[in-house]
Scaffold this motif. Structure first.
Motif, mmCIF file in Angstrom:
data_model
loop_
_atom_site.group_PDB
_atom_site.id
_atom_site.type_symbol
_atom_site.label_atom_id
_atom_site.label_comp_id
_atom_site.label_asym_id
_atom_site.label_seq_id
_atom_site.Cartn_x
_atom_site.Cartn_y
_atom_site.Cartn_z
ATOM 1 N N ALA A 88 0.804 -1.228 0.000
ATOM 2 C CA ALA A 88 0.000 0.000 0.000
ATOM 3 C C ALA A 88 0.832 1.271 0.000
ATOM 4 O O ALA A 88 0.313 2.344 -0.272
ATOM 5 C CB ALA A 88 -0.956 0.009 1.188
ATOM 6 N N GLY A 89 2.095 1.148 0.319
ATOM 7 C CA GLY A 89 2.940 2.327 0.294
ATOM 8 C C GLY A 89 4.246 2.084 1.003
ATOM 9 O O GLY A 89 4.338 1.236 1.888
ATOM 10 N N GLU A 90 5.238 2.831 0.612
ATOM 11 C CA GLU A 90 6.584 2.690 1.173
ATOM 12 C C GLU A 90 6.635 2.833 2.694
ATOM 13 O O GLU A 90 7.401 2.145 3.349
ATOM 14 C CB GLU A 90 7.514 3.711 0.510
ATOM 15 N N PRO A 91 5.815 3.716 3.281
ATOM 16 C CA PRO A 91 5.938 3.873 4.734
ATOM 17 C C PRO A 91 5.448 2.669 5.548
ATOM 18 O O PRO A 91 5.754 2.563 6.729
ATOM 19 C CB PRO A 91 5.099 5.113 5.059
ATOM 20 N N VAL A 92 4.687 1.754 4.931
ATOM 21 C CA VAL A 92 4.141 0.622 5.688
ATOM 22 C C VAL A 92 5.268 -0.344 6.039
ATOM 23 O O VAL A 92 5.931 -0.895 5.168
ATOM 24 C CB VAL A 92 3.037 -0.106 4.884
ATOM 25 N N GLN A 93 5.485 -0.526 7.340
ATOM 26 C CA GLN A 93 6.539 -1.409 7.829
ATOM 27 C C GLN A 93 6.018 -2.807 8.152
ATOM 28 O O GLN A 93 6.720 -3.801 7.987
ATOM 29 C CB GLN A 93 7.165 -0.810 9.095
ATOM 30 N N ARG A 94 4.763 -2.840 8.611
ATOM 31 C CA ARG A 94 4.208 -4.095 9.101
ATOM 32 C C ARG A 94 2.694 -4.026 8.959
ATOM 33 O O ARG A 94 2.115 -2.938 8.976
ATOM 34 C CB ARG A 94 4.608 -4.244 10.566
ATOM 35 N N ALA A 95 2.053 -5.186 8.822
ATOM 36 C CA ALA A 95 0.599 -5.237 8.723
ATOM 37 C C ALA A 95 0.064 -6.418 9.526
ATOM 38 O O ALA A 95 0.675 -7.474 9.560
ATOM 39 C CB ALA A 95 0.160 -5.362 7.265
ATOM 40 N N GLU A 96 -1.068 -6.178 10.163
ATOM 41 C CA GLU A 96 -1.803 -7.251 10.837
ATOM 42 C C GLU A 96 -3.164 -7.338 10.169
ATOM 43 O O GLU A 96 -3.852 -6.326 10.024
ATOM 44 C CB GLU A 96 -1.962 -6.947 12.328
ATOM 45 N N VAL A 97 -3.535 -8.534 9.750
ATOM 46 C CA VAL A 97 -4.792 -8.746 9.041
ATOM 47 C C VAL A 97 -5.573 -9.848 9.736
ATOM 48 O O VAL A 97 -5.026 -10.924 10.021
ATOM 49 C CB VAL A 97 -4.550 -9.132 7.564
ATOM 50 N N SER A 98 -6.854 -9.571 10.001
ATOM 51 C CA SER A 98 -7.772 -10.587 10.516
ATOM 52 C C SER A 98 -8.861 -10.825 9.487
ATOM 53 O O SER A 98 -9.448 -9.868 8.962
ATOM 54 C CB SER A 98 -8.409 -10.136 11.832
ATOM 55 N N VAL A 99 -9.108 -12.092 9.206
ATOM 56 C CA VAL A 99 -10.200 -12.483 8.317
ATOM 57 C C VAL A 99 -11.236 -13.190 9.174
ATOM 58 O O VAL A 99 -10.941 -14.223 9.797
ATOM 59 C CB VAL A 99 -9.717 -13.421 7.188
ATOM 60 N N HIS A 100 -12.423 -12.606 9.212
ATOM 61 C CA HIS A 100 -13.546 -13.187 9.961
ATOM 62 C C HIS A 100 -14.437 -13.941 8.992
ATOM 63 O O HIS A 100 -14.746 -13.425 7.904
ATOM 64 C CB HIS A 100 -14.382 -12.086 10.615
ATOM 65 N N ASP A 112 -18.056 -16.481 15.655
ATOM 66 C CA ASP A 112 -17.153 -16.074 14.588
ATOM 67 C C ASP A 112 -15.996 -17.059 14.497
ATOM 68 O O ASP A 112 -15.654 -17.721 15.469
ATOM 69 C CB ASP A 112 -16.597 -14.678 14.897
ATOM 70 N N VAL A 113 -15.400 -17.135 13.329
ATOM 71 C CA VAL A 113 -14.126 -17.806 13.121
ATOM 72 C C VAL A 113 -13.189 -16.734 12.576
ATOM 73 O O VAL A 113 -13.548 -16.018 11.645
ATOM 74 C CB VAL A 113 -14.242 -18.968 12.112
ATOM 75 N N VAL A 114 -12.014 -16.608 13.183
ATOM 76 C CA VAL A 114 -11.087 -15.533 12.799
ATOM 77 C C VAL A 114 -9.682 -16.111 12.657
ATOM 78 O O VAL A 114 -9.221 -16.845 13.524
ATOM 79 C CB VAL A 114 -11.041 -14.414 13.855
ATOM 80 N N VAL A 115 -9.026 -15.754 11.562
ATOM 81 C CA VAL A 115 -7.603 -16.016 11.395
ATOM 82 C C VAL A 115 -6.914 -14.659 11.365
ATOM 83 O O VAL A 115 -7.314 -13.778 10.606
ATOM 84 C CB VAL A 115 -7.309 -16.802 10.096
ATOM 85 N N THR A 116 -5.903 -14.498 12.210
ATOM 86 C CA THR A 116 -5.147 -13.245 12.263
ATOM 87 C C THR A 116 -3.687 -13.535 11.973
ATOM 88 O O THR A 116 -3.110 -14.465 12.571
ATOM 89 C CB THR A 116 -5.268 -12.574 13.646
ATOM 90 N N ILE A 117 -3.105 -12.773 11.050
ATOM 91 C CA ILE A 117 -1.690 -12.925 10.743
ATOM 92 C C ILE A 117 -1.015 -11.573 10.825
ATOM 93 O O ILE A 117 -1.667 -10.529 10.702
ATOM 94 C CB ILE A 117 -1.449 -13.561 9.350
ATOM 95 N N GLU A 118 0.279 -11.600 11.022
ATOM 96 C CA GLU A 118 1.083 -10.384 11.011
ATOM 97 C C GLU A 118 2.249 -10.615 10.097
ATOM 98 O O GLU A 118 2.931 -11.639 10.166
ATOM 99 C CB GLU A 118 1.573 -10.087 12.435
ATOM 100 N N ARG A 119 2.488 -9.653 9.208
ATOM 101 C CA ARG A 119 3.591 -9.746 8.253
ATOM 102 C C ARG A 119 4.337 -8.417 8.220
ATOM 103 O O ARG A 119 3.747 -7.368 8.452
ATOM 104 C CB ARG A 119 3.084 -10.069 6.847
ATOM 105 N N SER A 120 5.621 -8.495 7.907
ATOM 106 C CA SER A 120 6.417 -7.268 7.809
ATOM 107 C C SER A 120 7.261 -7.305 6.540
ATOM 108 O O SER A 120 7.411 -8.339 5.909
ATOM 109 C CB SER A 120 7.285 -7.102 9.039
ATOM 110 N N ARG A 121 7.809 -6.163 6.215
ATOM 111 C CA ARG A 121 8.641 -6.044 5.013
ATOM 112 C C ARG A 121 9.945 -6.822 5.143
ATOM 113 O O ARG A 121 10.505 -7.210 4.156
ATOM 114 C CB ARG A 121 8.956 -4.582 4.743
ATOM 115 N N VAL A 122 10.454 -6.960 6.338
ATOM 116 C CA VAL A 122 11.765 -7.610 6.522
ATOM 117 C C VAL A 122 11.646 -9.071 6.783
ATOM 118 O O VAL A 122 10.655 -9.585 7.140
ATOM 119 C CB VAL A 122 12.574 -6.955 7.654
#
Length: 122
Positions: A88-100, A112-122
């Motif tokens: 989404a852009g150069e300043p984004v270092q890390r993202a956390e996403v939950s899918v419900h 609910d059923v939820v999967v949450t992941i965290e990813r980073s550029r490095v």
């Protein structure tokens, strides 16, 4: 690492993800929460949208993934969404996403059923 965050919560989209044939045929609603970790100081200092993330465009890109090519696992869907967040852009270092997946095919009462992941550029 910056403690600044941009969060998009409760984004809804219809998709055809799941292991069962009925899930692929009928589709169901998925709810997405995405949190992007970035330094917002440069954007704030210059009141400059180009130095941050346009959350309206991010929302559209995330919905396009949910509405797009079906996958069997919501873990796979979460990974694809995290990839969009990191792109989404150069300043984004890390993202956390939950899918419900509130309409998951479970024959018992549940919220609910939820999967949450965290990813980073490095």
């Amino acid at each position: 690492m910056s403690a600044d965050r941009i969060a998009l919560k409760g984004l809804r989209a219809r998709g055809r993800h799941g292991v069962l044939a009925a899930e692929r045929e009928l589709g169901q609603e998925f709810v997405i929460d995405a949190t992007l970790f970035l330094d917002t100081a440069p954007a704030a200092a210059g009141d400059d949208l180009t130095k941050t993330v346009h959350y309206g465009e991010l929302a559209q890109a995330l919905v396009a993934v949910v509405e797009g090519e079906p996958v069997a696992l919501i873990e796979t869907l979460a990974q694809r969404l995290a990839d969009v967040c990191l792109a989404a852009g150069e300043p984004v270092q890390r993202a956390e996403v939950s899918v419900h997946k509130p309409a998951a095919p479970i024959p018992l009462p549940f919220d609910d059923v939820v999967v949450t992941i965290e990813r980073s550029r490095v």
